[in-house]
Enzyme design. Structure first.
Site, short mmCIF file in Angstrom:
data_model
loop_
_atom_site.label_atom_id
_atom_site.label_comp_id
_atom_site.label_asym_id
_atom_site.label_seq_id
_atom_site.Cartn_x
_atom_site.Cartn_y
_atom_site.Cartn_z
N PHE A 119 -0.51 -3.29 5.32
CA PHE A 119 -1.78 -2.40 4.84
C PHE A 119 -2.57 -2.39 6.09
CE2 PHE A 119 -3.93 -0.60 1.18
CZ PHE A 119 -2.93 -0.41 0.37
N GLN A 240 -17.33 3.42 2.45
CA GLN A 240 -15.90 3.48 3.06
C GLN A 240 -15.51 4.87 2.68
OE1 GLN A 240 -12.23 1.11 1.78
NE2 GLN A 240 -12.64 0.57 4.04
N HIS A 242 -12.28 6.75 2.43
CA HIS A 242 -10.90 6.35 2.57
C HIS A 242 -9.97 7.72 3.22
CE1 HIS A 242 -6.74 5.54 1.21
NE2 HIS A 242 -7.27 4.40 0.93
N LEU A 252 -7.27 9.85 -4.89
CA LEU A 252 -6.74 8.93 -3.88
C LEU A 252 -5.30 8.98 -3.61
CD1 LEU A 252 -7.45 6.29 -2.21
CD2 LEU A 252 -6.97 5.23 -4.18
N GLU A 255 -3.18 3.88 1.01
CA GLU A 255 -2.76 3.46 2.24
C GLU A 255 -1.44 2.88 2.27
OE1 GLU A 255 -6.20 1.69 4.15
OE2 GLU A 255 -4.79 -0.02 4.65
N ARG A 286 -9.97 1.18 7.85
CA ARG A 286 -9.81 2.69 7.21
C ARG A 286 -11.10 3.33 8.00
NH1 ARG A 286 -9.55 1.11 1.08
NH2 ARG A 286 -7.25 1.00 1.02
N HIS A 353 -14.79 6.42 -0.99
CA HIS A 353 -14.03 5.80 -1.69
C HIS A 353 -14.78 4.27 -2.36
CE1 HIS A 353 -10.36 4.02 -3.15
NE2 HIS A 353 -10.33 2.98 -2.21
N ARG A 398 -14.55 -2.33 4.67
CA ARG A 398 -13.59 -3.19 3.94
C ARG A 398 -12.17 -3.05 4.21
NH1 ARG A 398 -10.36 -2.16 -0.44
NH2 ARG A 398 -11.39 -0.31 -1.20
#
Lengths: 588, 231
Positions: A119, A240, A242, A252, A255, A286, A353, A398
């Site tokens: 990730f 954030q 995304h 969404l 990732e 991100r 996000h 994050r």
């Protein structure tokens, strides 16, 4: 006024991941608990998390919590508190294993252990290369987790108040929190839920932006309640975006797609992340990927008719891998982007996000605020966990999969602290002030009696457009200053909203009007905190201050509703047991 | 686009009625939920549940042109006009499209929807082979939207006694989990003329499931286990 009143040891507001994890701790301790949720618990937005939950189990390759901690500190762009980050990363393996014991249907490796995938931002040996750390249930990890936590709460006989909306915190003269005023949506009845401990677990407020991966219910109710009660909101400028929301729809795309080997292309078919993050490429954190995509689009290399999106290619993984590891993504892409990712790339854009900021807490989930003497004090009776809290483990950005870990670890620790505080009688059940529900009732009465005014959808639309235009991936000084002015005006308009529906029974127009009040506090705090922060760090990127400024700005923002005042507090650079990670340039 | 929507507010209406709405649509409106949100902007008294708008939370189940489905993943382009929208059938209506789902959840809770395993947990995860884990596919993905149970005639007649397809799918989800040790108790709990055996394989549940799950198949497997147990 004769408002019904009930008493509980603890009230948990919100039944997503953190609320359910906390509730479980409380119910298993045989406390009298009320868990309030606007929706049936399994409909909470944790359900939409896809890719995984991080833990250095090392099932696929060697890993340890210290590497995880380094990645999280670096990912946070050194705004995360290192004591909290150590706390979380050390507890990650136990948290995930516990969930497995509860029955979570994780995917498995051939040896029977939990499957893990790479990730963004998670690396081996302090940034050397991407590592498999995300524990996954296909691309439905949040769904599997939320249902598992709900099921465990069924086993523990947790008492839920389903389709109840908490409206305001009750605080007394000393500033202690004594419970909440809440609305039962089905009947329209208002009730005071008095409690020794009130735990906010209301999630995020991504609905302040027009383009958002967030559910309709993500309206920052806990943040609005806290702000109105005089409690500051921390680091609200950090949102954030995304990298991969479906263009136009906002839905969404995990990732995990890139974790499984997918990558991003510009209109020339170039794998552009190689230029921005030579080591881990598409698996940079991100903020880095989102900025790279926005730059490609801005510089005319976006795909699509108007060059408005980026392509996410995964067909080379093959239909078998896609169906096994990313079945939900294939479903979403077909439905919302009209493409089958087994043959064609998905059009994606950076999309709002996650809210890194929130109600300031310590690692035990206790809400904290400045004591007016240069120090910090605990707000007695108030706790927060999950996305609505700022502990702060995510800092300015994050890492993917750390949100699900956050809600497990801090949901549990907040629950444990409530149990402890009640047992030690640190918190008790003081008398309610006579005016406990007055402000709330005044808000409701205004909505019930107003015969003209602003439509909730109009004010909300203006707020979302303002935030999208003035506080997005790239931020500009003039634009932000204008955004502040506009948001102040929007907040004024929100005071005169009007609804046609005056019914008591399941009045969703009233709920949406009350939600708007909360969204406005979140949007205003975001705009004002962003405008004031004169540096670029993590998700906050402004053109006039393009660099991180550790000398002046390595500090958390605290926004107070009263007078839109800002204060700052130091970042905790000292971990619990290990050496600090000193700030350095962030390269992926 | 033209919609005909079931309206009922016990506060003001003596009985339910159908209301027409003509909604100018934008090119960005893709799903039925987009249209319902547009209607609500013009008439805020129109009430329905919604949340994730991507088919994972299960809030916006309703009866669409005679068939149960989720508004957020039902494409407008696929719908014949006027689009007839009603609440999920068979459950008490609270208001407009909002139904009382207590009975549905009561049945879900009745199957003990959690892994039962009384051996002390190891320090690490309990092991499960990929093949054993695969058995849970098609089961754990249920979003509890109630499209299936409220399209099932057996559930309409006996919502208090028949567990219904959603609950039974979940019953089998735990039976199929190698980590669960309560298969016998779970089977005992279903061995009764109503709870399981009211399923007559009509298969409406399979037809409407927005996640393409197959409760009938899961029910068949439970029946097989019960038969095996007696021989």
């Amino acid at each position: 006024m004769g408002i019904a009143r009930r008493q509980f040891d603890a009230v948990v507001v919100g039944a997503g991941g953190s609320g359910l994890r906390a509730a479980l701790q409380l119910a298993e301790s045989n406390l009298k608990v009320a868990v309030l949720s606007k929706v049936f618990p399994t409909r909470s937005h944790t359900v939409a998390a896809q890719g995984g939950v991080s833990a250095s189990l090392g099932n696929e390759e060697p890993d340890n919590w210290h590497w995880h901690m380094y990645d999280t500190v670096k990912g946070s762009d050194y705004l995360g508190d290192q004591d909290a980050i150590e706390f979380m990363c050390r507890k990650a393996c136990d948290a995930v294993v516990e969930l497995e014991h509860y029955g979570m249907p994780f995917d498995r490796l051939d040896n029977g252990k939990i499957y893990q995938r790479p990730f963004g931002g998670h690396t081996s040996n302090y940034g050397e290369r991407a590592i498999k750390r995300a524990c996954a249930a296909a691309d439905r990890t949040g769904h599997a987790m939320l249902h598992t936590l709900y099921q465990r709460n069924v086993r523990a006989h947790t008492q839920f108040f389903v389709e109840w909306m908490a409206l305001d915190l009750i605080r007394n003269q000393q500033g202690d929190v004594l419970g909440v005023v809440a609305l039962e949506m089905e009947t329209g009845e208002v009730m005071i839920l008095q409690s020794k401990a009130t735990l906010l677990a209301t999630g995020g407020a991504g609905r302040i932006y027009s383009a958002s991966t967030n559910a309709f219910i993500n309206t920052g109710d806990g943040l609005g309640m806290a702000a109105r009660a005089g409690i500051p909101l921390e680091d609200m400028e950090f949102w954030q975006f995304h990298p991969t929301g479906v263009a136009g729809a906002g839905v969404l795309i995990t990732e995990g797609v890139r974790g499984e080997g997918g990558f991003l292309l510009n209109k020339n078919g170039e794998r552009f992340m190689e230029r921005y993050a030579p080591t881990v490429k598409d698996l940079a954190s991100r903020d880095v990927v989102a900025r790279a995509m926005a730059t490609e689009i801005k510089e005319g290399r976006g795909a699509g008719k108007d060059g408005e999106y980026i392509l996410l290619k995964l067909d080379h993984l093959g239909a078998d891998v896609i169906d096994k590891r990313l079945p939900g993504i294939r479903e979403i892409a077909k439905k919302f982007a009209n493409v089958d990712p087994a043959t064609d790339p998905i059009p994606v854009v950076p999309t709002c996000h996650y809210q890194m900021g929130g109600v300031p807490t310590n690692v035990q989930g206790q809400a904290v605020m400045p004591d007016g003497k240069g120090g910090e004090k605990i707000v007695k009776g108030l706790y927060a966990a999950g996305e609505c809290a700022c502990v702060s483990v995510h800092g300015a950005n994050r890492l993917g999969t750390n949100s699900l870990l956050d809600l497990l670890v801090f949901g549990k620790s907040a629950g444990q602290q409530v149990v402890k505080d009640i047992a030690a009688e640190v918190v008790s059940m003081p008398d309610l002030p006579a005016d406990a529900a007055d402000k709330t009732m005044a808000r409701l009465t205004r909505l019930d009696t107003a015969t003209t005014g602003e439509r909730v959808s109009d004010v909300g639309g203006e707020m979302r457009r303002t935030m999208q235009a003035h506080c997005g991936v790239f931020r500009f000084p003039d634009s932000m200053a204008e955004g502040v002015k506009k948001m102040l005006a929007v907040a004024e308009r929100a005071k005169s909203t009007f609804i046609q529906d005056k019914s008591k029974v399941f009045n969703t127009a009233r709920v949406e009007a009350l939600e708007l009040d909360n969204l406005i506090e979140v949007a205003l705090s975001t705009m004002i905190s962003a405008n004031a922060r004169q540096e670029s760090r993590g998700a906050h990127d402004r053109s006039d201050f393009p660099n991180r400024d550790d000398k002046n700005w390595m500090k958390h923002s605290l926004w107070f509703k009263d007078g839109n005042r800002l204060e700052y507090k130091a970042v905790q650079l000292k971990p619990l047991t290990v050496e600090s990670f000193e700030p350095k340039a962030r390269v992926y | 686009m033209r919609f005909q929507i079931y309206r009922y507010n016990p506060d003001v209406d003596a009985k339910p009625h159908m209301q027409f709405y003509d909604v100018p649509m934008e090119p960005t409106d893709r799903m039925l939920l987009d249209a319902l949100v547009r209607i609500k902007i013009e008439d805020d008294t129109f009430s329905f549940r919604r949340s994730c708008r991507e088919g994972v939370c299960g809030s916006d189940a309703m009866n669409i042109n005679g068939k149960n489905g989720l508004a957020c993943i039902t494409k407008l382009a696929d719908l014949q006009e006027p689009v007839m929208i009603r609440p999920l059938p068979g459950l008490p209506v609270i208001r407009d499209l909002i139904v009382d789902m207590s009975q549905f959840f009561k049945q879900y809770h009745s199957i003990k929807p959690y892994v039962v395993n009384d051996t002390p947990p190891p320090e690490t995860e309990r092991l499960q082979s990929p093949e054993d884990r695969e058995e849970l596919n098609g089961l754990y993905e249920c979003i509890l939207c109630a499209c299936c149970s409220t399209s099932c005639p057996s559930f309409w007649w006996n919502p208090d006694k028949f567990v219904g397809p959603a609950g039974l799918l979940q019953a089998y989800r735990f039976i199929a989990d190698t980590r669960d040790q309560a298969t016998n108790e779970r089977l005992d709990n279903l061995e009764d003329p109503y709870r399981l055996f009211r399923c007559h394989s009509i298969m409406n549940c399979v037809d409407v499931c927005p996640k393409n799950l197959n409760p009938t198949k899961a029910i068949g497997k439970i029946k097989d286990l019960l038969v095996k147990r007696t021989v």
